[in-house]
Design a protein around this motif. Structure first.
Motif, PDB file in Angstrom:
ATOM      1  N   SER A   1       0.856  -1.209   0.043  1.00  0.00           N
ATOM      2  CA  SER A   1       0.084  -0.014  -0.172  1.00  0.00           C
ATOM      3  C   SER A   1       0.874   1.221  -0.224  1.00  0.00           C
ATOM      4  N   LEU A   2       2.051   1.159   0.468  1.00  0.00           N
ATOM      5  CA  LEU A   2       2.675   2.394   0.700  1.00  0.00           C
ATOM      6  C   LEU A   2       3.325   3.125  -0.644  1.00  0.00           C
ATOM      7  N   PHE A   3       3.458   2.799  -1.553  1.00  0.00           N
ATOM      8  CA  PHE A   3       3.806   3.288  -2.941  1.00  0.00           C
ATOM      9  C   PHE A   3       2.621   3.617  -3.673  1.00  0.00           C
ATOM     10  N   GLN A   4       1.566   3.352  -3.362  1.00  0.00           N
ATOM     11  CA  GLN A   4       0.429   3.601  -3.976  1.00  0.00           C
ATOM     12  C   GLN A   4       0.143   5.263  -3.729  1.00  0.00           C
ATOM     13  N   GLY A   5       0.479   5.821  -2.452  1.00  0.00           N
ATOM     14  CA  GLY A   5       0.486   7.111  -2.012  1.00  0.00           C
ATOM     15  C   GLY A   5      -1.215   7.442  -1.601  1.00  0.00           C
TER      16      GLY A   5
ATOM     17  N   SER B   1       9.175   2.474 -11.962  1.00  0.00           N
ATOM     18  CA  SER B   1       7.740   2.262 -11.817  1.00  0.00           C
ATOM     19  C   SER B   1       7.603   0.520 -11.544  1.00  0.00           C
ATOM     20  N   ASN B   2       8.735  -0.334 -11.829  1.00  0.00           N
ATOM     21  CA  ASN B   2       8.639  -1.628 -11.634  1.00  0.00           C
ATOM     22  C   ASN B   2       9.525  -2.119 -10.473  1.00  0.00           C
ATOM     23  N   PHE B   3      10.036  -0.977  -9.788  1.00  0.00           N
ATOM     24  CA  PHE B   3      10.821  -1.190  -8.349  1.00  0.00           C
ATOM     25  C   PHE B   3       9.764  -2.014  -7.416  1.00  0.00           C
ATOM     26  N   PRO B   4      10.352  -2.909  -6.812  1.00  0.00           N
ATOM     27  CA  PRO B   4       9.937  -3.798  -5.849  1.00  0.00           C
ATOM     28  C   PRO B   4       9.250  -2.910  -4.484  1.00  0.00           C
TER      29      PRO B   4
END
Length: 412
Positions: A35-39, A203-206
């Protein structure tokens, strides 16, 4: 306030009683990473058993506005300092509930909250943004192309890297293809169809691997001439342009964990991406103009256009580039017309005939050419006086829970 909460069933039940807009619930530690990188959130609250919460916090180290919630004062005393060291903020559950359920007249700061307030105040006074008090995220912007923005960005990065700091410069000109910033350090778009890693690759970074330097290394390019300087290039294909703030925010969130300072070379447009960088990412903005009347008017028009946004203009540092003292009017008058203060002569970059005559030779930046021109020497002064020796305190932006009285920095 939009929040992400992660914890056991007891904690989730307690949080369910508070007037919060929960956008994601993580019942298992592994669920939080997704959830974190979804902002789209303001804060993150973690409420597992203390040992589990610390492990989760360590795994997401570098994430902004994270609070670890403890059930009792003993847990707070035993684990609070570790939470601080991992970049989070400890809070007692009763404090958290009291902040949202009591009236202003009833709210009282408990002993743990006072400890938190004192600790944050002490840490902010010592280190407002970066570990040395210098701004962590620096953006370079000009309202018009061709005024030297990328040259300023490149020389800024080079001089900062020469100081021994670990620097990454990111080309976020999302309307122009190619390695424009990279060319200053010898990286050109390849003709054989293969290319260097660029910002689109993030954009593809884990999501849960941002703390792994071995992986981050694969997403940057290292400059040969400056061991402490790395680059993130712009994509070479027009189809990859037009990326948004979500991608830039993700890339910067990863990079700031591994580098002392992140420099962003922005596009010369009043775009939504730039506005979001000004309001949410940049600790300092170098704002460029030249003595050209058209550029000056464009700079003033741009500042008027963004006045409706919540942008802290005190973080804007005006630079007047290509200033010829023989022909150009007073620099302070230019600054007055633009609408930003001029912070001394060090912010006025001279028209350098030597630099222009040797522009091909000096376009490729190496340690040997640093300080060979008035332009480069002026950049060295700017870095020393207004980046690493910044005298004014730059306050962190705080929202929601972290703007509450016992987290806000006291004034006066």
């Amino acid at each position: 306030m939009k929040v992400i909460i992660a914890g056991d069933e007891h904690f989730l039940e307690e949080m369910d009683t508070l007037p919060l807009e929960v956008i994601f619930i993580a019942r298992q530690p592994a669920d939080l990473h997704r959830s974190l990188f979804q902002g789209g959130y303001d804060e993150v609250f973690i409420g597992f058993e203390p040992d589990v919460s610390l492990t989760v916090l360590e795994n997401i180290k570098g994430t902004k506005n994270v609070a670890v919630v403890f059930d009792n004062i003993d847990q707070f005393k035993n684990y609070g300092e570790t939470v601080f060291k991992l970049g989070g903020v400890p809070i007692l559950l009763e404090d958290l509930k009291g902040r949202f359920t009591k009236s202003e007249a009833q709210k009282k700061i408990s002993v743990p909250s006072k400890i938190v307030e004192q600790e944050i105040k002490k840490r902010e006074e010592k280190s407002p943004i970066a570990t040395d008090g210098a701004p962590k995220i620096i953006a370079v912007f000009a309202p018009k192309g061709g005024v030297g923005k990328t040259i300023i960005s490149a020389y800024l990065a080079a001089h900062m890297a020469m100081s021994g700091k670990k620097i990454v410069a990111v080309d976020v000109d999302n309307v122009k293809v190619g390695a424009d910033l990279g060319r200053r350090f010898g990286f050109f778009v390849k003709r054989d169809g293969t290319n260097y890693r660029n910002i689109i690759d993030f954009s593809n970074f884990p999501d849960n691997q941002y703390h792994q330097w071995e992986l981050v290394e694969k997403y940057i390019v290292r400059t040969d001439s400056f061991p402490n300087l790395s680059l993130v290039l712009n994509p070479p294909r027009p189809a990859d342009l037009g990326y948004d703030f979500k991608l830039v925010d993700k890339a910067v969130s990863i990079l700031r964990y591994h580098f002392d300072h992140v420099i962003l070379d922005l596009s010369p447009l009043p775009s939504q991406l730039n506005v979001e960088i000004f309001t949410q990412l940049a600790d300092k903005v170098f704002f460029l103009t030249t003595p050209d009347p058209g550029v000056i008017d464009g700079a003033r028009t741009f500042l008027d256009a963004i006045s409706k946004y919540d942008i802290n203009l005190t973080s804007f540092h005006l630079i007047i580039n290509m200033f010829d003292s023989k022909h150009d009017k007073n620099a302070n008058k230019i600054a007055h017309h633009v609408g930003l203060p001029l912070r001394g002569n060090v912010s006025v970059f001279p028209y350098d005939s030597m630099f222009r005559e040797k522009r091909i030779e000096m376009a490729l930046i190496t340690p040997k050419i640093l300080n060979k021109s008035n332009f480069s020497r002026q950049m060295d002064r700017l870095v020393k006086e207004h980046v690493f020796q910044e005298k004014q305190t730059i306050e962190k932006r705080r929202t929601g829970f972290f703007a509450l009285p016992f987290f806000a920095k006291k004034k006066g």
